[in-house]
Design a protein around this motif. Sequence first.
Motif, PDB file in Angstrom:
ATOM      1  N   ALA A 108       0.724  -1.110   0.407  1.00 33.91           N
ATOM      2  CA  ALA A 108      -0.078  -0.196   0.184  1.00 33.91           C
ATOM      3  C   ALA A 108       0.878   1.739  -0.236  1.00 33.91           C
ATOM      4  CB  ALA A 108      -0.681  -0.200   1.049  1.00 33.91           C
ATOM      5  N   GLY A 109       0.438   2.086  -0.572  1.00 36.43           N
ATOM      6  CA  GLY A 109       0.918   3.178  -0.929  1.00 36.43           C
ATOM      7  C   GLY A 109       2.085   3.535  -1.156  1.00 36.43           C
TER       8      GLY A 109
ATOM      9  N   CYS B  35      12.977  -2.133  -1.359  1.00 38.53           N
ATOM     10  CA  CYS B  35      12.881  -3.049  -0.033  1.00 38.53           C
ATOM     11  C   CYS B  35      12.174  -2.091   1.110  1.00 38.53           C
ATOM     12  CB  CYS B  35      13.903  -3.284   0.440  1.00 38.53           C
ATOM     13  SG  CYS B  35      14.606  -4.347  -0.665  1.00 38.53           S
ATOM     14  N   PRO B  36      11.107  -1.954   1.594  1.00 36.24           N
ATOM     15  CA  PRO B  36      11.024  -1.051   2.997  1.00 36.24           C
ATOM     16  C   PRO B  36      11.839  -0.174   2.792  1.00 36.24           C
ATOM     17  CG  PRO B  36       9.895  -2.749   2.848  1.00 36.24           C
ATOM     18  CD  PRO B  36      10.944  -3.454   2.574  1.00 36.24           C
ATOM     19  N   ALA B  37      11.947   0.926   3.489  1.00 35.21           N
ATOM     20  CA  ALA B  37      13.825   1.748   3.655  1.00 35.21           C
ATOM     21  C   ALA B  37      13.772   1.853   5.451  1.00 35.21           C
ATOM     22  CB  ALA B  37      13.208   3.274   3.304  1.00 35.21           C
TER      23      ALA B  37
ATOM     24  N   ARG C 279      12.258   5.886  -3.528  1.00 34.08           N
ATOM     25  CA  ARG C 279      10.873   6.632  -3.672  1.00 34.08           C
ATOM     26  C   ARG C 279       9.470   5.506  -2.874  1.00 34.08           C
ATOM     27  NH1 ARG C 279       8.105   6.741  -9.824  1.00 34.08           N
ATOM     28  NH2 ARG C 279       6.554   7.340  -8.439  1.00 34.08           N
ATOM     29  N   ASP C 280       8.733   6.690  -2.333  1.00 27.84           N
ATOM     30  CA  ASP C 280       7.427   6.204  -1.901  1.00 27.84           C
ATOM     31  C   ASP C 280       7.570   4.897  -0.527  1.00 27.84           C
ATOM     32  OD1 ASP C 280       6.005   7.258  -3.424  1.00 27.84           O
ATOM     33  OD2 ASP C 280       5.650   5.818  -4.497  1.00 27.84           O
ATOM     34  N   GLY C 281       8.884   5.549   0.277  1.00 27.37           N
ATOM     35  CA  GLY C 281       9.244   4.450   1.520  1.00 27.37           C
ATOM     36  C   GLY C 281       9.528   3.465   1.142  1.00 27.37           C
ATOM     37  N   TYR C 282       9.976   3.104   0.092  1.00 21.70           N
ATOM     38  CA  TYR C 282      10.663   2.152  -0.110  1.00 21.70           C
ATOM     39  C   TYR C 282      11.728   2.212  -1.122  1.00 21.70           C
ATOM     40  CZ  TYR C 282       6.763  -0.793   0.235  1.00 21.70           C
ATOM     41  OH  TYR C 282       5.645  -1.072   0.378  1.00 21.70           O
ATOM     42  N   VAL C 283      13.222   1.506  -1.305  1.00 23.43           N
ATOM     43  CA  VAL C 283      14.646   1.803  -1.453  1.00 23.43           C
ATOM     44  C   VAL C 283      14.527   0.666  -2.740  1.00 23.43           C
ATOM     45  CG1 VAL C 283      17.601   1.484  -0.983  1.00 23.43           C
ATOM     46  CG2 VAL C 283      15.687   2.068   0.651  1.00 23.43           C
ATOM     47  N   LEU C 284      15.420   1.261  -4.211  1.00 26.38           N
ATOM     48  CA  LEU C 284      15.275   0.800  -4.660  1.00 26.38           C
ATOM     49  C   LEU C 284      16.788   0.381  -5.443  1.00 26.38           C
ATOM     50  CD1 LEU C 284      12.795   2.332  -7.652  1.00 26.38           C
ATOM     51  CD2 LEU C 284      12.114   0.535  -5.972  1.00 26.38           C
TER      52      LEU C 284
END
Length: 95
Positions: free
Chosen positions: A22-23, A62-64, A84-89
């Motif tokens: 989500a988000g 991955c979730p930051a 982006r959006d609380g994730y690390v790519l």
Amino acid sequence: MIRAMLPAILLISACESAPVPAGTDLPFFGNGYRFDGDACRRVGEDAYTNQFLDDTADLVGCPADLENLGVFVIDTGAREVARRDGYVLYSVPRR
């Protein structure tokens, strides 16, 4: 009886997809990166992510706030390419 049905149950459960986090509108797919149920997941192509895709690596999000990101980076050789959006790519080389 149950023992005989176990392979079929496992096969069916492997076909189910994990819900999209989500988000975010990142195009996640799969049930986890490296193992089913992992918090990190592969990321597909869209207008934003295409700049990070490489035919020799997987794009993984991955979730930051994931506790073991350092271990993930060391174990996989991942290189951070964006957040982006609380994730690390990460770009994770295929070995």
